[in-house]
Structures are given as structure tokens and as C-alpha cells.
Design an enzyme around this catalytic site. Sequence first.
Site, PDB file in Angstrom:
ATOM      1  N   HIS A  21      38.998  40.830  -2.892  1.00 38.92           N
ATOM      2  CA  HIS A  21      39.189  39.888  -4.011  1.00 38.92           C
ATOM      3  C   HIS A  21      40.628  39.857  -4.508  1.00 38.92           C
ATOM      4  O   HIS A  21      40.892  39.365  -5.601  1.00 38.92           O
ATOM      5  CB  HIS A  21      38.234  40.207  -5.171  1.00 38.92           C
ATOM      6  CG  HIS A  21      36.795  39.929  -4.846  1.00 38.92           C
ATOM      7  ND1 HIS A  21      36.216  38.696  -5.020  1.00 38.92           N
ATOM      8  CD2 HIS A  21      35.821  40.728  -4.322  1.00 38.92           C
ATOM      9  CE1 HIS A  21      34.951  38.738  -4.628  1.00 38.92           C
ATOM     10  NE2 HIS A  21      34.687  39.950  -4.196  1.00 38.92           N
ATOM     11  N   GLY A 111      26.791  34.329   7.002  1.00 37.08           N
ATOM     12  CA  GLY A 111      26.418  34.969   5.743  1.00 37.08           C
ATOM     13  C   GLY A 111      26.469  36.476   5.770  1.00 37.08           C
ATOM     14  O   GLY A 111      25.859  37.131   4.930  1.00 37.08           O
ATOM     15  N   ASP A 161      40.921  34.955   4.851  1.00 36.31           N
ATOM     16  CA  ASP A 161      40.018  34.826   5.991  1.00 36.31           C
ATOM     17  C   ASP A 161      40.655  34.028   7.122  1.00 36.31           C
ATOM     18  O   ASP A 161      40.640  34.438   8.289  1.00 36.31           O
ATOM     19  CB  ASP A 161      38.716  34.160   5.564  1.00 36.31           C
ATOM     20  CG  ASP A 161      37.956  34.976   4.531  1.00 36.31           C
ATOM     21  OD1 ASP A 161      38.359  36.123   4.271  1.00 36.31           O
ATOM     22  OD2 ASP A 161      36.969  34.462   3.984  1.00 36.31           O
TER      23      ASP A 161
END
Length: 229
Positions: A21, A111, A161
Site C-alpha cells: 500500500h 483474485g 503492479d
Amino acid sequence: FGVEPSGFWAGPGRVNLIGEHTDYNDGLVLPFAIDRWAVAALRLRSDRTIRLATDYVDGVVETTLDRIGPAGLSGWSAYPLGVVWALGEHGADLTDLPGFDLALTSDVPVGAGLSSSAAIESAVGMALNEAWQLGLDRQTLARVGQRAENVVVGAPTGIMDQSASLLGAPDCAVFLDCRSLDAEVVPLGLDAAGIEVLVVDTRVSHAHADGGYASRRTACEAGARILGV
């Protein structure tokens, strides 16, 4: 689509070694690419039509370059079509380019926290960059993928990413400063040491566009506003 593609382009999934994060907080991250890939097979057309297929779901999605926009896209096709739109945002003249047929396959689990979406965006971005002769570098293609995911897909992801997928190399990590977007490919030396990093499936799934990820980003942004940083 019944014809041989012009070529195949691949984008790997990724794992983040350290820096969770911190990408959208303009911090430092250290991800690396993994040995699972999204692969795009592409062939240019003589008209403006776009046809998309994947072994993930049945059927063919068909549209045209004249209808590409940031709104109204949903499902799996939002990822490749989002890349098309975002390439237009980064200099591609979508009014003067041919359409294409594109088939996608991927063995990056969906996912599972391995950035299956960034792998798709990277593979499609690489394919169109070469087929359309756009001349964009990989760091720009990372921004294209992030833009597609933020605006078209609606997932508030950072740049990590796509950078890991596009800049990763064997036995290396990508050291990325998310404020300046300076990136360095750092050798890890695991092969020489006889070490492997194991990526373990915890059987927990998530979606970037909703749930915990979005609420964590909202909390981080609120904290930054309160602290004035």
C-alpha cells in the site's frame, strides 16, 4: 479467429516482496515478477473492428475503435479495451489506427493477489505498442495500464503492479520509487544461493474494485489530508 496471429505478447503476474500500500502513497516498493503469465495473441485487421476472446469465458466481444471510451465497459473486456483507451490518452491517435483481433489466455490465478489484471494490461499494452508501432517505453506502458485500471475498470491501484510486470527480469526484483517513477532492476541472487521464494495460495480471493483495497486507500488518503502530507 481462424487465422494465425501476428505474434504473441506476455505479461507476468507479480508478488510484492516489501512495500504494501505504499505505491499509491508515493512510497517505495520492491516487487518481482513470477512464472505465471497472461498471453495475448494479436492480429491487425484492415477495418476499425475490435474482436476479443478469452478462454476464461465463452463468446466473442466485438466493438470498434470509434466506440472506445472510458465509460460503459464492464467484465473482462474492460481490461484490454481500457488499455486501448489509455493508449489514446498517452499519444496514440485512435482515429487513424486499424482494428484488431485479440485472444487472451492466462495462468495467473484471478483474485489471488498476484495481479492477474496487470498481467493482462501489460500483455495487451505490449502487443498494441508493437503492432501499432507507437514506440512507447515500458514505464509509459505501466502508466497506461494503471490509467486503464483506475478509470475504466474502476480499481484505485497504484503503479506497482504494472511496473513489476513490465520491468521484471529473472532472479531480480524491481525497486520502484512511486513518487518519481524511477525504477531499478535489482538482482536478488537467489539462484546462486539455491533459494526460492514460495508463493502460497491461501484460498482467499479479492477484487480491487471493491472491498478492503478501496477502503484501505480511502483511509490512507484521509490520513494524508489530516496530517497535511
